[in-house]
Design an enzyme around this catalytic site. Structure first.
Site, short mmCIF file in Angstrom:
data_model
loop_
_atom_site.label_atom_id
_atom_site.label_comp_id
_atom_site.label_asym_id
_atom_site.label_seq_id
_atom_site.Cartn_x
_atom_site.Cartn_y
_atom_site.Cartn_z
N LYS A 263 -4.31 3.94 -9.04
CA LYS A 263 -5.08 2.77 -8.66
C LYS A 263 -6.17 2.50 -9.68
O LYS A 263 -6.61 3.41 -10.36
CB LYS A 263 -5.75 3.02 -7.30
N ARG A 337 4.18 4.99 3.71
CA ARG A 337 5.49 4.88 4.36
C ARG A 337 6.31 6.14 4.14
O ARG A 337 7.16 6.49 4.95
CB ARG A 337 6.21 3.62 3.83
N1 BES Z 1 -3.61 2.94 1.20
C1 BES Z 1 -3.02 1.86 0.51
C2 BES Z 1 -3.19 0.53 1.23
C3 BES Z 1 -4.55 -0.08 1.17
C4 BES Z 1 -4.93 -0.86 0.07
C5 BES Z 1 -5.42 0.05 2.22
C6 BES Z 1 -6.17 -1.46 0.07
C7 BES Z 1 -6.66 -0.56 2.20
C8 BES Z 1 -7.03 -1.30 1.13
C9 BES Z 1 -1.52 2.11 0.35
O1 BES Z 1 -1.15 3.42 0.22
C10 BES Z 1 -1.12 1.41 -0.91
O2 BES Z 1 -1.59 1.81 -1.95
N2 BES Z 1 -0.28 0.40 -0.79
C11 BES Z 1 0.15 -0.35 -1.92
C12 BES Z 1 1.62 -0.61 -1.76
C13 BES Z 1 2.25 -1.22 -2.98
C14 BES Z 1 2.29 -0.20 -4.09
C15 BES Z 1 3.64 -1.66 -2.60
C16 BES Z 1 -0.66 -1.65 -1.95
O3 BES Z 1 -0.92 -2.21 -0.89
O4 BES Z 1 -1.06 -2.05 -3.02
MN MN Z 2 -1.26 4.07 -1.82
#
Ligand code: BES
Ligand code: MN
Ligand code: ZN
Length: 481
Positions: A263, A337
């Site tokens: 991230k 997931r």
């Molecule tokens: N924990 C995150 C989701 C999230 C993002 C929660 C921002 C709260 C605020 C999750 O694990 C994630 O990183 N999801 C990705 C999925 C993508 C790679 C398909 C996302 O939402 O960017």
């Molecule tokens: Mn994630």
């Protein structure tokens, strides 16, 4: 915090000794003959107070009351939302270190949802995170009295609200804790301690047991961290053993760096909240122990860190889930997931009447619904309805999202049964479609709480959601049996 409900009108309230008295004044307030009521009526008449929700008038030692400070607060029509706004505003201004005893008085008979909103607003306004502060401000407020003439009528709602805020507090506390103070091991210990204090059962599995179960997808996420994973199984048995349970599954990523698909640095700290789903399951169990409904509930928490060491899972790796389905991990940041799918398969053994997973799953859900409503995905119509209604009753709102099969198209891959990401478009739905593949053997729903479990910005912190929604849903089940 010690809450109590008293059957007082403003006459009785006037003699209560307290640091702050908040008087909730609705539109069309009809004063009785007592001095405090007359005072309120005068402020309205002179337009120094408006009965609109959020409008306040502060008084210091008025002779009409035994309180040091009195806050007159408009509540409009007296709806839950208006009362919440009013109480939050009133306490926000009155919160000082000398506030030990607070009285919130309804000037006219309170609606049930308004009583609940009052308890929630007081609890929210007075919660303080202290664990990692060397000199935390002491929590002086110890006693909160809520008064209304129709106290007996709203007693049951009041009792439930108190149990819910106790659960919300557990959820907030764990979600707020920094990742180095809330590791999967810590969560396992917290679950065990909670279970001991509240007399429900708890089993905590580690890497060996999880490997034996064949949770290859969950393990793939955990393998990039030096912190060992934990799989937590909670059981609340309020009904006969023969009664099928409801299963709640919480995403318990104690820190989500994104893994190799790392991230961006900005706000990455907020990914300590990525175990909010797990925290809400702990919170619900705290509340169940207080309310003791005649139902059976199983709580499952899949907890690990999503980190990057030399063993970390790589984009393109294919793993085998507990269900036997193979998964191509195209993006290591879509880890939620991957841990949930194995927990869903594990849930089959309970032959549940329903399974609800709760997860801070997608940024896409934050874009879609913001912080107001959680995303609700339900393949089962009755379950979807029940959860949506529970959210309305608890003032912990959610919004039904689609599950058309076409949304799963992007998950196709040549290298495994399924990929862990689709395209960018409709990201919250593709995530749900992925989970749905593992939830074929029971009525299932998924709550994406990425936008609702915490607030960012200046008031950064966990909200305790969706404990209220989940408890309301479970209590409704208990009522129909
Ligand atoms: N924990 C995150 C989701 C999230 C993002 C929660 C921002 C709260 C605020 C999750 O694990 C994630 O990183 N999801 C990705 C999925 C993508 C790679 C398909 C996302 O939402 O960017
Ligand atoms: Mn994630
Ligand atoms: Zn995550």
């Amino acid at each position: 915090m010690n809450f109590e409900l008293k059957p007082f009108g403003l006459v009785g309230v006037a003699s209560e000794k307290c640091d702050v008295l908040v008087v909730l004044v609705p539109h069309g307030f009809k004063p009785a003959k007592d001095d405090l009521s007359s005072l309120v009526a005068q402020t309205l008449k002179s337009a120094d107070l408006e009965a609109k929700a959020g409008k306040l008038l502060h008084l210091y030692r008025p002779i009409q009351s035994n309180a040091t400070r009195v806050v007159l607060a408009g509540i409009g029509e007296g709806s839950a939302k208006e009362v919440r706004t009013a109480v939050t505003a009133a306490i926000g201004g009155a919160k000082t270190s000398s506030l030990k005893k607070l009285v919130v008085a309804f000037a006219a008979p309170a609606r049930e949802d308004a009583v609940r909103a009052t308890v929630q607003a007081v609890a929210d306004a007075t919660y303080a995170y202290t664990l990692t502060k060397s000199k935390p401000e002491p929590r002086t407020l110890t006693k909160v009295s809520i008064t209304t003439t129709n106290a007996t009528e709203v007693q049951a709602t009041f009792d439930r609200a108190i149990a819910i805020v106790a659960g919300c507090e557990v959820a907030k506390e764990w979600a707020n804790r920094p990742a180095n103070h809330a590791t999967p091991t810590h969560l396992g210990q917290a679950a065990q301690e909670l279970a001991k204090a509240s007399k429900f059962s708890c089993e905590v599995l580690g890497p060996k047991e999880v490997a034996k179960l064949g949770m290859g997808s969950f393990m793939a996420v955990a393998q990039g961290s030096d912190e060992p994973l934990r799989f937590i199984v909670l059981r609340y048995d309020g009904a006969a053993k023969s009664k099928a349970p409801t299963v709640l599954i919480g995403k318990g990523i104690t820190f989500d760096s994104g893994g190799i698909s790392i991230k961006p640095a900005g706000e990455m700290d907020e990914m300590k909240f990525d175990m909010s789903g797990a925290a809400s399951v702990l919170g619900v169990f705290r509340t169940l122990a207080l309310l003791k409904p005649a139902i059976n509930v199983v709580g499952l928490i899949a907890s690990c860190e999503n980190m990057i060491n030399g063993k970390a899972v790589k984009p393109g790796d294919v793993v085998t889930s507990m269900s036997g389905q193979t998964i191509e991990i195209l993006n290591t940041d879509a880890e939620g997931r991957l841990v949930l799918c194995d927990a869903l398969t594990y849930a089959e053994r309970f032959k549940p009447i329903a399974v609800v997973d709760i997860a801070t799953l997608t940024g896409a859900c934050v874009v879609a619904l913001g912080g107001v409503r959680s995303g609700l995905f339900a393949a089962d119509e009755a379950l979807g309805q029940a959860l949506a209604t529970a959210g309305d009753h608890a003032q912990d709102l959610c919004w039904r999202m689609p599950l058309d099969d076409d949304y799963a198209d992007g998950l196709k891959t040549s290298f495994a049964d399924v990929a862990n990401i689709g395209g960018r478009a409709g990201g919250a739905v593709t995530a749900a479609k992925f989970l749905q593949r593992f939830a074929q053997k029971f009525p299932w729903a998924h709550l994406d709480i990425a936008g609702t479990a915490w607030k960012s910005g200046a008031a950064k912190g966990a909200t305790g959601r969706p404990v209220g929604l989940l408890v309301e849903y479970l209590m409704a089940q208990a009522a129909t049996k």
